[in-house]
Design a protein around this motif. Structure first.
Motif, PDB file in Angstrom:
ATOM      1  N   ALA A 238       0.833  -1.203   0.000  1.00 15.68           N
ATOM      2  CA  ALA A 238       0.000   0.000   0.000  1.00 15.68           C
ATOM      3  C   ALA A 238       0.867   1.252   0.000  1.00 15.68           C
ATOM      4  N   ALA A 239       1.993   1.214   0.738  1.00 19.65           N
ATOM      5  CA  ALA A 239       2.885   2.372   0.809  1.00 19.65           C
ATOM      6  C   ALA A 239       3.545   2.654  -0.537  1.00 19.65           C
ATOM      7  N   ILE A 240       4.033   1.618  -1.200  1.00 16.32           N
ATOM      8  CA  ILE A 240       4.704   1.849  -2.475  1.00 16.32           C
ATOM      9  C   ILE A 240       3.698   2.279  -3.548  1.00 16.32           C
ATOM     10  N   ASP A 241       2.478   1.727  -3.503  1.00 13.67           N
ATOM     11  CA  ASP A 241       1.455   2.152  -4.458  1.00 13.67           C
ATOM     12  C   ASP A 241       1.084   3.616  -4.252  1.00 13.67           C
ATOM     13  N   ALA A 242       0.935   4.021  -2.979  1.00 12.91           N
ATOM     14  CA  ALA A 242       0.609   5.419  -2.692  1.00 12.91           C
ATOM     15  C   ALA A 242       1.763   6.331  -3.116  1.00 12.91           C
ATOM     16  N   GLY A 243       2.994   5.890  -2.881  1.00  9.76           N
ATOM     17  CA  GLY A 243       4.141   6.681  -3.302  1.00  9.76           C
ATOM     18  C   GLY A 243       4.191   6.864  -4.800  1.00  9.76           C
ATOM     19  N   PHE A 244       3.864   5.787  -5.550  1.00  7.25           N
ATOM     20  CA  PHE A 244       3.843   5.870  -7.007  1.00  7.25           C
ATOM     21  C   PHE A 244       2.731   6.807  -7.467  1.00  7.25           C
ATOM     22  N   ALA A 245       1.534   6.635  -6.900  1.00  7.48           N
ATOM     23  CA  ALA A 245       0.379   7.409  -7.347  1.00  7.48           C
ATOM     24  C   ALA A 245       0.529   8.895  -7.035  1.00  7.48           C
ATOM     25  N   GLN A 246       1.163   9.208  -5.904  1.00  2.13           N
ATOM     26  CA  GLN A 246       1.253  10.600  -5.464  1.00  2.13           C
ATOM     27  C   GLN A 246       2.626  11.222  -5.738  1.00  2.13           C
ATOM     28  N   SER A 247       3.496  10.490  -6.455  1.00  2.00           N
ATOM     29  CA  SER A 247       4.838  10.985  -6.790  1.00  2.00           C
ATOM     30  C   SER A 247       5.624  11.378  -5.541  1.00  2.00           C
ATOM     31  N   LEU A 248       5.582  10.504  -4.532  1.00  2.00           N
ATOM     32  CA  LEU A 248       6.327  10.718  -3.293  1.00  2.00           C
ATOM     33  C   LEU A 248       7.656   9.976  -3.381  1.00  2.00           C
ATOM     34  N   THR A 249       8.591  10.350  -2.527  1.00  2.00           N
ATOM     35  CA  THR A 249       9.902   9.714  -2.574  1.00  2.00           C
ATOM     36  C   THR A 249      10.350   9.353  -1.166  1.00  2.00           C
ATOM     37  N   GLY A 250      11.516   8.726  -1.070  1.00  2.00           N
ATOM     38  CA  GLY A 250      12.047   8.303   0.222  1.00  2.00           C
ATOM     39  C   GLY A 250      11.684   6.865   0.531  1.00  2.00           C
ATOM     40  N   TRP A 251      12.434   6.265   1.457  1.00  2.58           N
ATOM     41  CA  TRP A 251      12.194   4.865   1.831  1.00  2.58           C
ATOM     42  C   TRP A 251      10.753   4.644   2.264  1.00  2.58           C
ATOM     43  N   PHE A 252      10.211   5.537   3.076  1.00  2.00           N
ATOM     44  CA  PHE A 252       8.858   5.393   3.624  1.00  2.00           C
ATOM     45  C   PHE A 252       7.817   5.272   2.513  1.00  2.00           C
ATOM     46  N   ASN A 253       8.111   5.839   1.343  1.00  2.00           N
ATOM     47  CA  ASN A 253       7.159   5.849   0.234  1.00  2.00           C
ATOM     48  C   ASN A 253       7.537   4.901  -0.904  1.00  2.00           C
ATOM     49  N   GLY A 254       8.481   3.984  -0.644  1.00  2.00           N
ATOM     50  CA  GLY A 254       8.747   2.935  -1.623  1.00  2.00           C
ATOM     51  C   GLY A 254      10.033   3.022  -2.401  1.00  2.00           C
ATOM     52  N   ASP A 255      10.817   4.101  -2.203  1.00  2.00           N
ATOM     53  CA  ASP A 255      12.090   4.237  -2.928  1.00  2.00           C
ATOM     54  C   ASP A 255      13.169   3.461  -2.173  1.00  2.00           C
ATOM     55  N   SER A 256      13.254   2.158  -2.422  1.00  4.27           N
ATOM     56  CA  SER A 256      14.093   1.290  -1.596  1.00  4.27           C
ATOM     57  C   SER A 256      15.575   1.341  -1.942  1.00  4.27           C
ATOM     58  N   ASP A 257      15.942   1.998  -3.044  1.00  2.00           N
ATOM     59  CA  ASP A 257      17.364   2.151  -3.373  1.00  2.00           C
ATOM     60  C   ASP A 257      17.817   3.604  -3.289  1.00  2.00           C
ATOM     61  N   TYR A 258      16.954   4.465  -2.739  1.00  2.00           N
ATOM     62  CA  TYR A 258      17.286   5.880  -2.539  1.00  2.00           C
ATOM     63  C   TYR A 258      17.707   6.559  -3.844  1.00  2.00           C
ATOM     64  N   SER A 259      17.071   6.169  -4.943  1.00  2.24           N
ATOM     65  CA  SER A 259      17.438   6.748  -6.238  1.00  2.24           C
ATOM     66  C   SER A 259      16.808   8.113  -6.453  1.00  2.24           C
ATOM     67  N   GLY A 260      15.841   8.477  -5.619  1.00  2.00           N
ATOM     68  CA  GLY A 260      15.152   9.753  -5.764  1.00  2.00           C
ATOM     69  C   GLY A 260      13.926   9.620  -6.646  1.00  2.00           C
ATOM     70  N   GLY A 261      12.977  10.511  -6.457  1.00  6.89           N
ATOM     71  CA  GLY A 261      11.743  10.431  -7.231  1.00  6.89           C
ATOM     72  C   GLY A 261      10.815   9.357  -6.683  1.00  6.89           C
ATOM     73  N   ARG A 262       9.682   9.209  -7.365  1.00  7.00           N
ATOM     74  CA  ARG A 262       8.709   8.225  -6.904  1.00  7.00           C
ATOM     75  C   ARG A 262       9.202   6.806  -7.205  1.00  7.00           C
TER      76      ARG A 262
END
Length: 352
Positions: A238-262
């Protein structure tokens, strides 16, 4: 040390003739007990014995400039609040540590030995560009005093994680590394500020330690464990889907390699692979002492900014993972993840 003699001065800085002089070969042990002020003990020369230091009142600092040393007790119980490791020193913690300040200079290395409940609990962390902090399979907390300090500390910690993770081979570079991540490609080091996307405090305790919204939480865990509970489950999808849908970044929002962006297709590949291959939840804390539910970290008035500096100057199990049982998930969430992860890539090889 002066040649074959051990000299003791009672002035700061040490000048003139020493107050005491003892032949080094006549010393089998050395115990140093601090006074009520701010005491500093620096171990700058290899010694044929292992000295001990007990701080007194004030804020007491131990500096280790050379050699190897293992601490089997919490330094705070010896009233040592600050630890500075420099040069090429190697220091190992075999038990959880609670310090006000930790500084790693030069090419020094600090290792947290593997084991359930291992933790480094700090108010401030400073890591030089060439130094190494190996979390083993443990966690870390850095308490800060403000939102800005938390954001700065998180950015510096993420940069240190990336420095080690993105090296070749993986996790071999200076910065924050992790022995378990080296041995298991499903494991990494996660770092979040302890707030959700609305600025509300996310966790009230972490590994048995009370934390507020200004803390930075660092955990050895699986790729895709976005809520730091030690496994990958429906909440993480749910967290990674919300991060993708809302263009959020960071580990908490699904960016597991810290590459930046959603989150992108790489992040979805990782969470899917980890979900299928994960073992038991990671980082279950050890039982709390009978006398207390949580440990309250003392809040010293110290800087809360981690610096990654090329200067040496001090400014401040492996395990075997079997596939776990399938978890029930919301079919809409699963379908959304499947759609997005295949949107740009039909078939590809993937390097964890």
């Amino acid at each position: 040390m002066n040649g074959s003699s051990f000299e003791v001065f009672t002035t700061i800085p040490p000048t003139g003739s020493p107050t005491y002089t003892v032949p080094i070969n006549e010393i089998s042990s050395l115990a140093i007990t601090g006074d009520t002020g701010n005491d500093i003990v620096e171990l700058g020369t290899p010694l044929p014995f292992d000295p001990t230091f007990t701080g007194g009142g004030g804020t007491d600092r131990l500096l280790i400039d050379t050699g190897n040393r293992t601490f089997s007790g919490d330094l705070l119980t010896s009233q040592i609040e600050e630890l500075v490791i420099g040069g090429t020193s190697n220091v190992t913690f075999t038990v959880p540590q609670h310090l006000s300040a930790l500084t790693l200079n030069g090419t020094s290395r600090l290792t947290l030995a593997s084991g359930t409940g291992q933790l480094i609990d700090l108010n401030t962390l400073t890591i030089a560009a060439g130094a190494f902090l190996d979390l083993g399979d443990g966690d870390m907390i850095v308490h800060t005093a403000s939102v800005a300090a938390r954001q700065g500390m998180l950015a510096a910690i993420v940069a240190s994680i990336k420095s080690s993770r993105n090296a070749s081979p993986r996790w071999s570079g200076p910065g924050i590394t992790d022995a378990l991540a080296v041995s298991n490609p499903l494991v990494t080091v996660a770092a979040i500020g302890n707030v959700d996307n609305n600025g509300n405090t996310f966790k009230t305790t972490f590994d048995g330690v009370a934390v507020n919204g200004n803390a930075v939480l660092v955990k050895t865990t699986y790729y895709g464990d976005h809520d730091l509970d030690g496994d990958v489950d429906a909440d993480d999808y749910a967290a990674i889907d919300a991060g993708f849908a809302q263009s959020l970044t960071g580990w908490f929002n699904g960016d597991s390699d810290y590459s930046g962006g959603r989150p992108n297709s790489d992040d979805y590949f990782r969470i899917d692979r980890t979900f299928s291959g994960q073992g038991a939840p990671l980082g279950a804390p050890a039982a709390a002492p009978a006398s207390a539910e949580t440990i309250i970290q003392p809040q010293a008035a110290l800087s809360q900014t981690l610096t990654a500096s090329p200067s040496d100057a001090t400014t401040a199990k492996p395990g075997i993972f079997a596939a776990g049982p399938a978890l029930a998930m919301n079919t809409a969430t699963t379908a959304a993840a499947t759609t997005k992860k295949t949107k740009k890539h039909e078939t590809r090889s993937f390097d964890f």
